[in-house]
Structure formats: C-alpha cells, structure tokens
Design an enzyme around this catalytic site. Structure first.
Site, PDB file in Angstrom:
ATOM      1  N   GLU A   1       0.832  -1.201   0.000  1.00  0.00           N
ATOM      2  CA  GLU A   1       0.000   0.000   0.000  1.00  0.00           C
ATOM      3  C   GLU A   1       0.872   1.259   0.000  1.00  0.00           C
ATOM      4  O   GLU A   1       1.804   1.383   0.798  1.00  0.00           O
ATOM      5  CB  GLU A   1      -0.916   0.002   1.227  1.00  0.00           C
TER       6      GLU A   1
ATOM      7  N   CYS B   1      -5.868  -2.841   2.253  1.00  0.00           N
ATOM      8  CA  CYS B   1      -5.593  -2.692   3.685  1.00  0.00           C
ATOM      9  C   CYS B   1      -6.805  -2.940   4.594  1.00  0.00           C
ATOM     10  O   CYS B   1      -7.205  -4.065   4.812  1.00  0.00           O
ATOM     11  CB  CYS B   1      -4.982  -1.318   3.953  1.00  0.00           C
TER      12      CYS B   1
ATOM     13  N   LYS C   1      -9.713   2.296  -2.489  1.00  0.00           N
ATOM     14  CA  LYS C   1      -9.893   1.670  -1.170  1.00  0.00           C
ATOM     15  C   LYS C   1     -11.312   1.881  -0.647  1.00  0.00           C
ATOM     16  O   LYS C   1     -11.782   3.010  -0.527  1.00  0.00           O
ATOM     17  CB  LYS C   1      -8.870   2.275  -0.208  1.00  0.00           C
TER      18      LYS C   1
END
Length: 416
Positions: free
Chosen positions: A147, A259, A222
């Site tokens: 990330e 994540c 994300k």
C-alpha cells in the site's frame, strides 16, 4: 545482535531487565515465527507444528520452488528476504492445470522522512528496482506492491504536505512500473496515493492495475477507511467509489482489497461474487494494532470465498519530523510503531505459506494452480449452501431507520 538493540519486556508488557526482545522487529533475533520454530524444534516436531500452523495443500506440505541464480544473486546483493512456494491442485480429467506465478513485495522506505520528497521517491524507485528485477527474472506473471509503496505511510500525521506525493493514475510511479511490465510480460498492481485531476484534485487511496503489455487495465479505490488510533486516514481520502471490480488479465481474474478492507467479511465476499480467483491485500499495519489478526483474516477469506489471497505489509519504523497524537491520551510520538512485514499467501484449501521477514525487505513468489478454487467450491459447496436471499432480506431491513433486531426474549427473564 548487540545488547543495545534490545528492549526489555515482562510478561505483562512492562519493562523488566531480565526479559529481552529485539527492537529491530525480529522475533528474539529471528526473521519470523516460522524460522524461530524451525531453529528451536526437532525436525519431526517442527514438521507437525508446521502442519498445524500452515495446513496442507492437497494433503501435502507446500513445496519450495527452485529459482534462477540471477534472482538469488540479487537477493544476496541487496539483502532482501526471498522465498518461493508452489500450491498444487488435484489433477483433473477435463481441464489442464492453470498455473500462475505470483509475486508480492514488502519494503521499508529508502531515506528518512526529513529528506526532500523528490529524493525520497527516487530512492524508493531505486531500492525496488532489483527486487522487481528478481521477480521478473523468476518468471512472475502477476506482481503486487505494498500500500502506498511510493512514499512513507504519512497519512496518520494529518499533515497536508505529504499530499505532494499524490499522482494521477498515469503518473510517474505507473510509468516506472510500465517498463517492467513490458520487459517481463508481467501484470503489476501498483497501490498509490492518487490525485484525481478530473474531479477537483481529489485524493484517493488507489491500486492501479498495469497489464502485461504495459497498458493500464483499470483502477480500484480503497473501500474502507480506518478511524483507529493513529490510523485516521480520512484526513487525506475518503471511501472509494469503484465498487468491487475484478480485472480479467492474461493470467486470471484478480482483485485488490486494500488494507483496512480485510477487516470486513462482506468486502471479501463481494470480490468473490464478482469472480475473483486471486485477491491481493496491500497493507500498512503495525504490531500493536493488528498482528494477531494478520495471519487469520486473509486466510479465512481465502477459505470462505474459494480464492487465493496475497497479503502484503510494509516493514520498518518510519519516523516523522513533527510529533503527533492519537487522541487516545497517550503521549505525542513521531512514529506509528513497527510495520512488521510478514507478507504471505493463503490458498482456498486452508494451506498457507510461511511469512516473509518481520524486519527486512522481501519478495515472496508462489505458483498457484487456479483449478484449486473450483475444486474447493465443489468440495465444500459454500457458494451453493450460502443463503444470499436471507442475508439480502436482513440487510434491506437493517438499512431502514425503523429496523428492529430479531431478538426473542425469554418471557420469564425479567420476572422475580
């Protein structure tokens, strides 16, 4: 390891002089739990412990892959952890094996965060070049970076100067990786801080999918943004707007669960419903916050959704020039803690690779037979036995303001 490299921790987590652990992120001087156990146990006991911790792939322990000498030489010269394993599937009568070679990279930053930003980015490009070359030389088909790989993980400082690292989807980092994609006929997943120049310079936490011809296949933003301690990232970007895309590539159908999305089972499910065969989870997480979850969540997602999961975490402690606080009463501090690496790959049959180092840069390579996904769907029937209509009905009611939980109370519960 010198004694000054250790800090003392007692059973209750408080300092105590007679119990020492390394400060460098290792486990008692070992790269990982797996290497510690291997050094501490007899071969017979270690084999049984590994079976319980890592599972079996088609009834056997994972096999290691012999990699080319030039790639191993790069690992030795540039001092990064280099491991490679093979996930098998059962032989089928009507389908040939569908072998894909996947690589994942974890790394620390290359220069202190006080260095000029352009120098920091250039140094990271330079640092990653031999690791990417090792992946390409080893025949990797799909490669994923961590990330926000092109910068320090500064999002929790809440300082806006770090926004200068943001790039458009076709920016400098993408162009840097496109050359490798073309050179090695390799799909590359590049998680960046995206600057959306067409929508008012909005920032997103984005994964760019670069095709094996160097083309941009697409992007995913994300879905879930943490608001936990230091990791309150909504100062920089909000929840993404790209849904749960699955990218059909020359090497299979892939998706990216960035994540914090790994903590949300429905997020994993959605990628599976859209047909993902491999889901990558590029992350940045520290030991105090999430390490007990790290070996569990992705592996559970691989099992529940019958796909492979590749978990990538950065390594090192990133120290920032200005101290910050978490709003939790703790003193101000200049770092988030140690990013513990430990990148690994999980299969739908519950088998798993050992983890990369907790404190060194690393490259994990895995051959995976994608036929295993359908074989596990046939075996367990999770997709057939799921009650999606029941879940859909519950969610539809839950989203209404007048929702009432389905709780049946014992009529005698509140009687004397």
């Amino acid at each position: 390891m010198d004694k000054k490299d250790y800090q003392t921790v007692a059973e209750n987590g408080k300092a105590e002089p007679e119990k020492e652990i390394p400060k460098d992120g290792s486990i008692c001087g070992f790269d990982s739990l797996h290497s510690l156990l291997q050094a501490s146990l007899s071969p017979q006991i270690f084999q049984e412990v590994s079976r319980l911790l890592l599972g079996l792939n088609c009834g056997r322990a994972l096999e290691t892959i012999t990699l080319p000498e030039p790639a191993k030489a790069l690992s030795s010269k540039h001092d990064f952890d280099f491991q490679a394993f093979s996930f098998q599937a059962e032989k089928e009568s009507l389908r040939e094996p569908r072998i894909v070679r996947v690589g994942i990279i974890q790394n620390s930053i290359a220069l202190p965060t006080t260095t000029p930003l352009l120098d920091q980015k250039s140094a990271i490009f330079q640092k990653l070049t031999p690791i990417i070359e090792a992946a390409g030389t080893s025949g990797v088909n799909v490669l994923c970076l961590q990330e926000a790989w092109m910068m320090p993980f500064a999002f929790c400082t809440r300082e806006k100067k770090w926004c200068e690292f943001a790039e458009p989807v076709d920016g400098e980092s993408t162009q840097f990786l496109q050359d490798f994609a073309r050179k090695y006929n390799m799909v590359i997943i590049s998680p960046i801080l995206e600057r959306d120049v067409k929508h008012g310079e909005t920032l997103w936490n984005t994964a760019v999918i670069i095709g094996n011809h160097g083309n941009i296949i697409g992007k995913h933003r994300k879905n879930h943004i943490p608001r936990v301690g230091d990791f309150n990232e909504s100062t920089y970007y909000m929840e993404g707007n790209t849904g749960h895309p699955v990218f059909e590539t020359a090497y299979g159908k892939i998706a990216v669960n960035i994540c914090y999305g790994r903590h949300h089972p429905l997020n994993w499910l959605a990628f599976g419903l859209n047909g993902a065969e491999i889901v990558f989870n590029p992350s940045a997480t520290v030991g105090e916050l999430s390490e007990p979850m790290w070996p569990v969540e992705a592996r559970n997602a691989a099992i529940a959704n019958s796909y492979f999961v590749c978990s990538i975490n950065r390594v090192g402690t990133e120290i920032f020039p200005n101290p910050f606080t978490s709003g939790d009463g703790k003193p101000q501090h200049s770092d988030f803690g140690h990013f513990y690496g430990s990148s690994h790959i999980s299969a739908p049959d519950a088998s798993c690779t050992p983890s990369l180092s907790r404190h060194k840069d690393g490259l994990m390579i895995s051959d995976m037979d994608l036929n295993l996904s359908r074989q596990l769907k046939d075996k367990w029937g999770f997709r057939m036995t799921a009650r999606y209509e029941m879940y859909s009905d519950l969610l539809a009611h839950y989203l209404k303001p007048d929702f009432e939980p389905q709780v049946l109370s014992d009529p005698l519960l509140h009687k004397n």
